[in-house]
Design an enzyme around this catalytic site. Structure first.
Site, PDB file in Angstrom:
ATOM      1  N   GLU A  11      13.989   8.898  71.850  1.00  0.00           N
ATOM      2  CA  GLU A  11      13.208   7.862  72.543  1.00  0.00           C
ATOM      3  C   GLU A  11      13.677   6.439  72.204  1.00  0.00           C
ATOM      4  OE1 GLU A  11       8.930  10.147  73.106  1.00  0.00           O
ATOM      5  OE2 GLU A  11       9.407   9.281  71.162  1.00  0.00           O
ATOM      6  N   GLY A  77       2.881  14.805  78.044  1.00  0.00           N
ATOM      7  CA  GLY A  77       2.464  15.865  78.963  1.00  0.00           C
ATOM      8  C   GLY A  77       1.587  15.261  80.054  1.00  0.00           C
ATOM      9  N   MET A 172       1.096  11.838  71.391  1.00  0.00           N
ATOM     10  CA  MET A 172       0.652  11.913  69.995  1.00  0.00           C
ATOM     11  C   MET A 172       0.725  10.600  69.201  1.00  0.00           C
ATOM     12  SD  MET A 172       2.316  15.681  69.192  1.00  0.00           S
ATOM     13  CE  MET A 172       1.555  15.840  67.590  1.00  0.00           C
ATOM     14  N   GLU A 173       1.065   9.497  69.843  1.00  0.00           N
ATOM     15  CA  GLU A 173       1.226   8.248  69.075  1.00  0.00           C
ATOM     16  C   GLU A 173       0.548   7.023  69.667  1.00  0.00           C
ATOM     17  OE1 GLU A 173       4.040   9.995  70.150  1.00  0.00           O
ATOM     18  OE2 GLU A 173       4.242  11.188  68.319  1.00  0.00           O
ATOM     19  N   ASP A 196       6.494  17.455  80.388  1.00  0.00           N
ATOM     20  CA  ASP A 196       5.932  18.813  80.525  1.00  0.00           C
ATOM     21  C   ASP A 196       4.548  18.734  81.141  1.00  0.00           C
ATOM     22  OD1 ASP A 196       3.803  18.940  78.147  1.00  0.00           O
ATOM     23  OD2 ASP A 196       5.515  17.789  77.492  1.00  0.00           O
TER      24      ASP A 196
END
Ligand code: SAH
Length: 227
Positions: A11, A77, A172-173, A196
């Protein structure tokens, strides 16, 4: 100075390739790359996976590097039928879907102490990113992005998060970076490209598309820096 955070090497790699006059400083095990990208002073870092790493990276950018704003760029996602793999989510706000004191009567996601669920992204940055996405011709949506310390991979959890928070993407961040920015009054924005479907074959999709999705996110960030 503008702070840019990615969770993983994939990333930040493209952004770092574009950096000039790069110097590196390591704090708490995180490498902070300082230099110029598209003529702008930038500090770029790979924070690592999850909310704690993301928070410590954002706080370090604010305290040690004095960033004027932070952009989080990466993959996520999808939580909506309007975004598929390769499409772009721009956060209007972040929520922490795994923050749960609901047995005490609190709403899901409440950040006790600051007493909010939604951490709003900076309007001006969101509008600029919206424009960049339109000019780049990518399918994109603006909406809340949900963060938690879990890889979401079941339709049941995906539905719960989208129904509870109205979020368009899950990762998640971002919510941790948003939390740190909120308490420090530092503007932030989040670019997340879908890797995803957060259900079904999420693990397989993620492995196949993470690289391409991360590159698209970096491209949006580069266009924003140049705008
Ligand atoms: N051990 C792996 C963990 C990757 S976790 C590694 O170090 O590479 C997945 C990453 O992609 C996180 O940074 C998260 O922000 C994002 N992500 C992509 N799809 C996700 C999903 N369905 N649920 C949660 N996070 C997702």
């Amino acid at each position: 100075m503008i702070g840019i955070i990615g969770a993983m090497e994939v990333e930040i790699a493209h952004l770092r390739d574009q950096m000039q006059d790069t110097r590196v400083e390591t704090v708490s095990g995180i490498d902070f790359y300082c230099g110029r990208i598209r003529g702008r002073e930038v500090v770029l870092a790979k924070c690592g996976i999850g909310k704690v790493f993301a928070a410590l990276c954002a706080q370090t950018m604010i305290l040690k590097f004095g960033v004027e704003c932070i952009v989080n760029s990466g993959v996520a996602g999808t939580l909506t039928s309007e975004l598929h793999i390769g499409d772009v989510a721009i956060a209007t706000a972040c929520v922490q879907h795994d923050m749960d004191t609901s047995p005490l009567g609190d709403p899901y996601g409440l950040l006790s102490g600051i007493n909010v669920v939604e951490l709003p992204a900076d309007q001006t940055m969101v509008q600029a990113l919206d424009r960049v996405c339109r000019e780049a011709g990518v399918n994109h949506r603006l909406g809340p992005v949900a963060t938690g310390d879990q890889f979401v991979h079941t339709m049941e959890r995906r539905r719960w998060i989208s129904d509870t928070f109205g979020a368009v993407a899950v990762e998640m961040e971002a919510g941790a970076i948003a939390h740190v920015c909120y308490v420090n009054r530092v503007p932030f924005a989040v670019i997340r490209v879908i890797s995803d479907e957060a259900s079904g074959e999420a693990q397989i999709d993620y492995a196949s598309f993470v690289k391409k999705a991360a590159a698209t996110s970096s491209d949006i960030a580069l266009r924003w820096l140049a705008a």
